[in-house]
Design a protein around this motif. Structure first.
Motif, PDB file in Angstrom:
ATOM      1  N   ARG A  84       0.741  -1.294   0.067  1.00 30.29           N
ATOM      2  CA  ARG A  84       0.054  -0.012  -0.070  1.00 30.29           C
ATOM      3  C   ARG A  84       1.070   1.247  -0.112  1.00 30.29           C
ATOM      4  O   ARG A  84       2.055   1.039   0.525  1.00 30.29           O
ATOM      5  N   PRO A  85       0.456   2.425  -0.662  1.00 30.97           N
ATOM      6  CA  PRO A  85       1.468   3.665  -0.749  1.00 30.97           C
ATOM      7  C   PRO A  85       1.844   3.860   0.859  1.00 30.97           C
ATOM      8  O   PRO A  85       1.312   3.900   1.828  1.00 30.97           O
ATOM      9  N   GLY A  86       3.132   4.318   0.850  1.00 32.35           N
ATOM     10  CA  GLY A  86       3.727   4.755   1.653  1.00 32.35           C
ATOM     11  C   GLY A  86       4.200   3.473   3.028  1.00 32.35           C
ATOM     12  O   GLY A  86       4.774   3.788   3.849  1.00 32.35           O
ATOM     13  N   SER A  87       4.348   2.300   2.179  1.00 32.74           N
ATOM     14  CA  SER A  87       4.692   1.251   2.983  1.00 32.74           C
ATOM     15  C   SER A  87       5.893   0.828   2.806  1.00 32.74           C
ATOM     16  O   SER A  87       6.625   0.855   1.909  1.00 32.74           O
ATOM     17  N   ASN A  88       6.381   0.059   3.729  1.00 28.41           N
ATOM     18  CA  ASN A  88       7.914  -0.394   4.040  1.00 28.41           C
ATOM     19  C   ASN A  88       7.865  -1.945   4.604  1.00 28.41           C
ATOM     20  O   ASN A  88       7.133  -2.066   5.526  1.00 28.41           O
ATOM     21  N   SER A  89       8.522  -2.605   3.977  1.00 31.40           N
ATOM     22  CA  SER A  89       8.698  -4.343   4.435  1.00 31.40           C
ATOM     23  C   SER A  89      10.192  -4.877   3.745  1.00 31.40           C
ATOM     24  O   SER A  89      10.850  -3.973   3.462  1.00 31.40           O
ATOM     25  N   GLY A  90      10.443  -6.116   4.151  1.00 29.14           N
ATOM     26  CA  GLY A  90      11.357  -6.654   3.817  1.00 29.14           C
ATOM     27  C   GLY A  90      11.345  -8.085   3.851  1.00 29.14           C
ATOM     28  O   GLY A  90      10.290  -8.780   4.400  1.00 29.14           O
ATOM     29  N   ILE A  91      12.255  -8.635   3.022  1.00 31.14           N
ATOM     30  CA  ILE A  91      12.303 -10.348   3.176  1.00 31.14           C
ATOM     31  C   ILE A  91      13.766 -10.646   3.596  1.00 31.14           C
ATOM     32  O   ILE A  91      14.758 -10.134   2.804  1.00 31.14           O
ATOM     33  N   TYR A  92      13.821 -11.241   4.620  1.00 34.14           N
ATOM     34  CA  TYR A  92      15.262 -11.689   5.095  1.00 34.14           C
ATOM     35  C   TYR A  92      15.574 -12.971   4.558  1.00 34.14           C
ATOM     36  O   TYR A  92      14.677 -13.926   4.514  1.00 34.14           O
ATOM     37  N   ILE A  93      16.855 -13.115   4.404  1.00 34.07           N
ATOM     38  CA  ILE A  93      17.301 -14.541   4.051  1.00 34.07           C
ATOM     39  C   ILE A  93      18.640 -14.855   4.845  1.00 34.07           C
ATOM     40  O   ILE A  93      19.283 -13.915   5.451  1.00 34.07           O
ATOM     41  N   HIS A  94      18.810 -16.190   4.757  1.00 37.49           N
ATOM     42  CA  HIS A  94      19.970 -16.535   5.783  1.00 37.49           C
ATOM     43  C   HIS A  94      20.098 -15.889   7.103  1.00 37.49           C
ATOM     44  O   HIS A  94      20.993 -15.561   7.781  1.00 37.49           O
ATOM     45  N   THR A  95      18.729 -15.705   7.544  1.00 36.57           N
ATOM     46  CA  THR A  95      18.510 -15.180   9.155  1.00 36.57           C
ATOM     47  C   THR A  95      18.257 -16.200  10.000  1.00 36.57           C
ATOM     48  O   THR A  95      18.143 -17.430   9.839  1.00 36.57           O
ATOM     49  N   GLN A  96      18.042 -15.849  11.313  1.00 39.18           N
ATOM     50  CA  GLN A  96      17.519 -16.768  12.434  1.00 39.18           C
ATOM     51  C   GLN A  96      16.584 -15.969  13.371  1.00 39.18           C
ATOM     52  O   GLN A  96      16.650 -14.638  13.384  1.00 39.18           O
ATOM     53  N   GLY A 106      21.892 -12.345   8.408  1.00 35.13           N
ATOM     54  CA  GLY A 106      21.581 -12.468   7.191  1.00 35.13           C
ATOM     55  C   GLY A 106      21.363 -11.070   6.488  1.00 35.13           C
ATOM     56  O   GLY A 106      21.534 -10.018   6.967  1.00 35.13           O
ATOM     57  N   TYR A 107      21.026 -10.968   5.173  1.00 36.15           N
ATOM     58  CA  TYR A 107      20.617  -9.990   4.536  1.00 36.15           C
ATOM     59  C   TYR A 107      19.195  -9.569   4.376  1.00 36.15           C
ATOM     60  O   TYR A 107      18.148 -10.606   4.447  1.00 36.15           O
ATOM     61  N   GLU A 108      18.817  -8.539   4.246  1.00 35.45           N
ATOM     62  CA  GLU A 108      17.347  -7.930   3.971  1.00 35.45           C
ATOM     63  C   GLU A 108      17.133  -7.647   2.460  1.00 35.45           C
ATOM     64  O   GLU A 108      17.950  -6.850   1.911  1.00 35.45           O
ATOM     65  N   VAL A 109      15.972  -8.236   1.717  1.00 41.72           N
ATOM     66  CA  VAL A 109      15.758  -7.842   0.470  1.00 41.72           C
ATOM     67  C   VAL A 109      14.502  -6.859   0.471  1.00 41.72           C
ATOM     68  O   VAL A 109      13.461  -7.050   1.159  1.00 41.72           O
ATOM     69  N   GLN A 110      14.791  -5.614   0.227  1.00 41.52           N
ATOM     70  CA  GLN A 110      13.760  -4.500   0.381  1.00 41.52           C
ATOM     71  C   GLN A 110      12.532  -4.627  -0.307  1.00 41.52           C
ATOM     72  O   GLN A 110      12.530  -5.260  -1.599  1.00 41.52           O
ATOM     73  N   VAL A 111      11.557  -4.098   0.434  1.00 38.42           N
ATOM     74  CA  VAL A 111      10.148  -4.025   0.102  1.00 38.42           C
ATOM     75  C   VAL A 111       9.779  -2.605   0.211  1.00 38.42           C
ATOM     76  O   VAL A 111       9.524  -2.413   1.284  1.00 38.42           O
ATOM     77  N   ASN A 112       9.481  -1.665  -0.961  1.00 39.04           N
ATOM     78  CA  ASN A 112       9.357  -0.378  -0.608  1.00 39.04           C
ATOM     79  C   ASN A 112       9.196   0.275  -1.917  1.00 39.04           C
ATOM     80  O   ASN A 112      10.549   0.631  -2.528  1.00 39.04           O
ATOM     81  N   ASN A 113       8.118   0.552  -2.240  1.00 40.44           N
ATOM     82  CA  ASN A 113       7.833   1.386  -3.604  1.00 40.44           C
ATOM     83  C   ASN A 113       7.856   3.061  -3.390  1.00 40.44           C
ATOM     84  O   ASN A 113       7.763   3.617  -4.097  1.00 40.44           O
ATOM     85  N   SER A 114       7.260   3.581  -2.293  1.00 40.48           N
ATOM     86  CA  SER A 114       6.977   4.784  -1.884  1.00 40.48           C
ATOM     87  C   SER A 114       6.927   5.188  -0.693  1.00 40.48           C
ATOM     88  O   SER A 114       6.845   6.564  -0.264  1.00 40.48           O
ATOM     89  N   HIS A 115       7.663   4.302   0.361  1.00 41.80           N
ATOM     90  CA  HIS A 115       8.050   4.907   1.649  1.00 41.80           C
ATOM     91  C   HIS A 115       9.189   6.142   1.651  1.00 41.80           C
ATOM     92  O   HIS A 115       9.783   6.287   0.481  1.00 41.80           O
TER      93      HIS A 115
END
Length: 208
Positions: A84-96, A106-115
């Motif tokens: 949704r507009p203004g949102s931020n999130s992420g997908i972590y890999i190799h984490t615990q 681990g690393y974060e793969v960004q999810v953010n189109n308009s934050h």
């Protein structure tokens, strides 16, 4: 004719000798958070209409299920995502799993189109960032991550946006020591109360 038959048999033998590619495996049953674990601010995550929804205080939802003993090294991962507009999130890999705070491993793969954060969807957060907006809010897109050895490839709707190879003996700055490849699980991020992000069709294909 004999030559043609022998050539055909040789080709069939080569195909048969190739290792069979692993099947995609679902990490989310579409109805519950079974196999997933969240620490503080657990109410940030809910399930509705076949989607995991991240909406609330900062929290992280870790995959702790049976697939590959929730420990992945080389793999292909993909999920359908909508912001949704203004949102931020992420997908972590190799984490615990950790109870609270930003995952340190681990690393974060960004999810953010308009934050307000300038690092856009597809960035390998704070390692290889992109400023371009490749996918819009309010529209489903597929975000995929592949790891092979020291190489991470991130795609949005099959378009490669990051192709990063981690240097040997990489040294990260203070506070980012855990941003290295090893092995681990996946996590979804609930960033802040003003962010609302949907995830569905969460799939993995282990290759190790």
């Amino acid at each position: 004719m004999k030559k043609i038959i022998l050539t055909t048999l040789a080709a069939v033998s080569l195909l048969a000798a190739r290792p069979k590619q692993a099947e995609w495996i679902s990490l989310f049953d579409g109805k519950t958070l079974n196999g997933w674990k969240v620490g503080e601010n657990a109410e940030t995550f809910s399930v509705d209409s076949g989607c995991i929804i991240a909406h609330g205080k900062t929290a992280h939802l870790f995959y702790e299920g049976d697939v590959h003993h929730h420990d992945f090294k080389d793999f292909d991962f993909k999920a359908d995502v909508m912001t949704r507009p203004g949102s931020n999130s992420g997908i972590y890999i190799h984490t615990q799993y950790q109870e609270g705070g930003w995952p340190s491993k681990g690393y974060e793969v960004q999810v953010n189109n308009s934050h307000t954060d300038w690092r856009r969807t597809g960035s390998l957060y704070a390692i290889e960032d992109i400023k371009e907006v490749y996918v819009p809010d309010n529209v489903w897109f597929t975000e995929s991550v592949s790891v092979r050895g020291k190489r991470i490839v991130i795609k949005l709707n099959d378009k490669t946006v990051v192709d990063y190879t981690e240097p040997e003996n990489v040294q990260r700055p203070k506070g980012m020591e855990g941003r290295v490849l090893s092995s681990g699980t996946f996590a979804l991020q609930g960033h802040d109360p003003n962010s609302k992000v949907y995830f569905k069709n969460i799939l993995v294909r282990p290759v190790d």
